[in-house]
Design a protein around this motif. Structure first.
Motif, mmCIF file in Angstrom:
data_model
loop_
_atom_site.group_PDB
_atom_site.id
_atom_site.type_symbol
_atom_site.label_atom_id
_atom_site.label_comp_id
_atom_site.label_asym_id
_atom_site.label_seq_id
_atom_site.Cartn_x
_atom_site.Cartn_y
_atom_site.Cartn_z
ATOM 1 N N VAL A 128 10.758 2.952 -16.799
ATOM 2 C CA VAL A 128 9.757 3.565 -17.679
ATOM 3 C C VAL A 128 9.849 2.962 -19.084
ATOM 4 O O VAL A 128 8.816 2.659 -19.717
ATOM 5 C CB VAL A 128 9.945 5.096 -17.728
ATOM 6 C CG1 VAL A 128 9.176 5.704 -18.903
ATOM 7 C CG2 VAL A 128 9.477 5.716 -16.421
ATOM 8 N N LYS A 180 6.831 1.128 -21.042
ATOM 9 C CA LYS A 180 6.392 1.583 -22.367
ATOM 10 C C LYS A 180 6.496 0.460 -23.403
ATOM 11 O O LYS A 180 5.640 0.338 -24.295
ATOM 12 C CB LYS A 180 7.223 2.802 -22.791
ATOM 13 C CG LYS A 180 6.904 4.063 -22.000
ATOM 14 C CD LYS A 180 7.947 5.143 -22.174
ATOM 15 C CE LYS A 180 8.068 5.643 -23.578
ATOM 16 N NZ LYS A 180 9.037 6.765 -23.681
ATOM 17 N N ILE A 211 7.788 7.918 -11.147
ATOM 18 C CA ILE A 211 7.437 7.349 -12.446
ATOM 19 C C ILE A 211 6.085 7.837 -12.973
ATOM 20 O O ILE A 211 5.963 8.082 -14.189
ATOM 21 C CB ILE A 211 7.514 5.812 -12.381
ATOM 22 C CG1 ILE A 211 8.990 5.388 -12.285
ATOM 23 C CG2 ILE A 211 6.834 5.157 -13.574
ATOM 24 C CD1 ILE A 211 9.218 3.897 -12.163
ATOM 25 N N LEU A 267 5.303 9.168 -16.857
ATOM 26 C CA LEU A 267 4.387 8.457 -17.747
ATOM 27 C C LEU A 267 3.135 9.258 -18.089
ATOM 28 O O LEU A 267 2.283 8.771 -18.839
ATOM 29 C CB LEU A 267 3.962 7.123 -17.103
ATOM 30 C CG LEU A 267 5.017 6.027 -16.995
ATOM 31 C CD1 LEU A 267 4.446 4.841 -16.206
ATOM 32 C CD2 LEU A 267 5.495 5.564 -18.359
ATOM 33 N N TRP A 291 1.956 3.220 -11.456
ATOM 34 C CA TRP A 291 0.913 3.822 -12.268
ATOM 35 C C TRP A 291 -0.447 3.339 -11.765
ATOM 36 O O TRP A 291 -0.570 2.161 -11.490
ATOM 37 C CB TRP A 291 1.082 3.461 -13.745
ATOM 38 C CG TRP A 291 0.005 4.069 -14.607
ATOM 39 C CD1 TRP A 291 -1.146 3.468 -15.054
ATOM 40 C CD2 TRP A 291 -0.036 5.416 -15.087
ATOM 41 N NE1 TRP A 291 -1.895 4.354 -15.771
ATOM 42 C CE2 TRP A 291 -1.233 5.554 -15.820
ATOM 43 C CE3 TRP A 291 0.829 6.509 -14.959
ATOM 44 C CZ2 TRP A 291 -1.585 6.751 -16.425
ATOM 45 C CZ3 TRP A 291 0.477 7.684 -15.573
ATOM 46 C CH2 TRP A 291 -0.710 7.806 -16.293
#
Length: 212
Positions: free
Chosen positions: A123, A127, A159, A163, A186
């Motif tokens: 993560v 980011k 994840i 997020l 994602w």
């Protein structure tokens, strides 16, 4: 001491880990170790081509984008690749996940992780890349060159929840193993209803030195 003649700078070889495949035959089970190219650009080309080839079992990105064609490497310091999909032209940005700060060196990686820590490090990488301010139509591919750094599907499935409060600019994010397994990090694959897990996880081979 130099001789006054400018020598071309040698491209430093990139550390590589271990990828092990078990081959089952009529008489025995054999272990095959696969080696990656030495240069960063060649490694990224290898992973991008593998990502864009629909010949593996876990291919959630093909369910989302249908096809990946006309892969084209971009100039250095630009987004890594351009590729055509059924949803239009997309940009493919690569990021290697190699948490050697946690293990010291490749050969010291044990493959035993606290899955919550492992998910958190993936993560953090997402980011960090997200903060670079990419435009629309960018797909992020997080890849691992060492099997002992692989974030397995139960970890990656956790994840999207981690997020959800981030302003993710990427159209999609995928985690890709050295062997080509792809898991959507994602926005999350709605067709993948497999288990999630953030306990202790063990990944990768447990014999043989890392390749450098």
């Amino acid at each position: 001491m130099g001789n006054g003649v400018n020598q071309p700078e040698r491209e430093r070889k990139k550390p590589r880990g271990i990828s092990v495949t078990l081959q089952s035959g009529p008489q025995c089970i054999s272990v095959e170790q696969k080696q990656l190219p030495a240069k960063k650009a060649d490694i990224e080309q290898h992973f991008a081509e593998m990502f864009c080839t629909d010949n593996h079992g876990m291919r959630p990105h093909f369910r989302r984008f249908t096809k990946f064609e006309n892969l084209c490497a971009q100039k250095e310091n630009d987004i890594d690749f351009k590729v055509d999909t059924a949803l239009g032209t997309k940009w493919l940005e690569l990021a290697e996940f190699a948490p050697i700060q946690e293990v010291g060196r490749y050969e010291e990686a044990t493959g035993v992780w606290d899955a919550r820590q492992l998910a958190g490090m993936v993560v953090d990488l997402i980011k960090k890349k997200n903060g670079k301010g990419y435009g629309s139509g960018v797909i992020l591919m997080v890849y691992m060159t060492h099997d002992r750094f692989w974030a397995p599907p139960p970890v990656v499935r956790s994840i999207p929840e981690l997020l959800k409060d981030e302003a993710i600019v990427f159209e999609a994010v995928y985690v890709v193993s050295r062997g080509g397994t792809v898991v959507e990090a994602w926005p999350g694959d709605p067709d993948d209803q497999g288990p999630k897990g953030l306990g202790t996880t063990i990944v990768g081979p447990f014999s043989g030195p890392a390749q450098v």
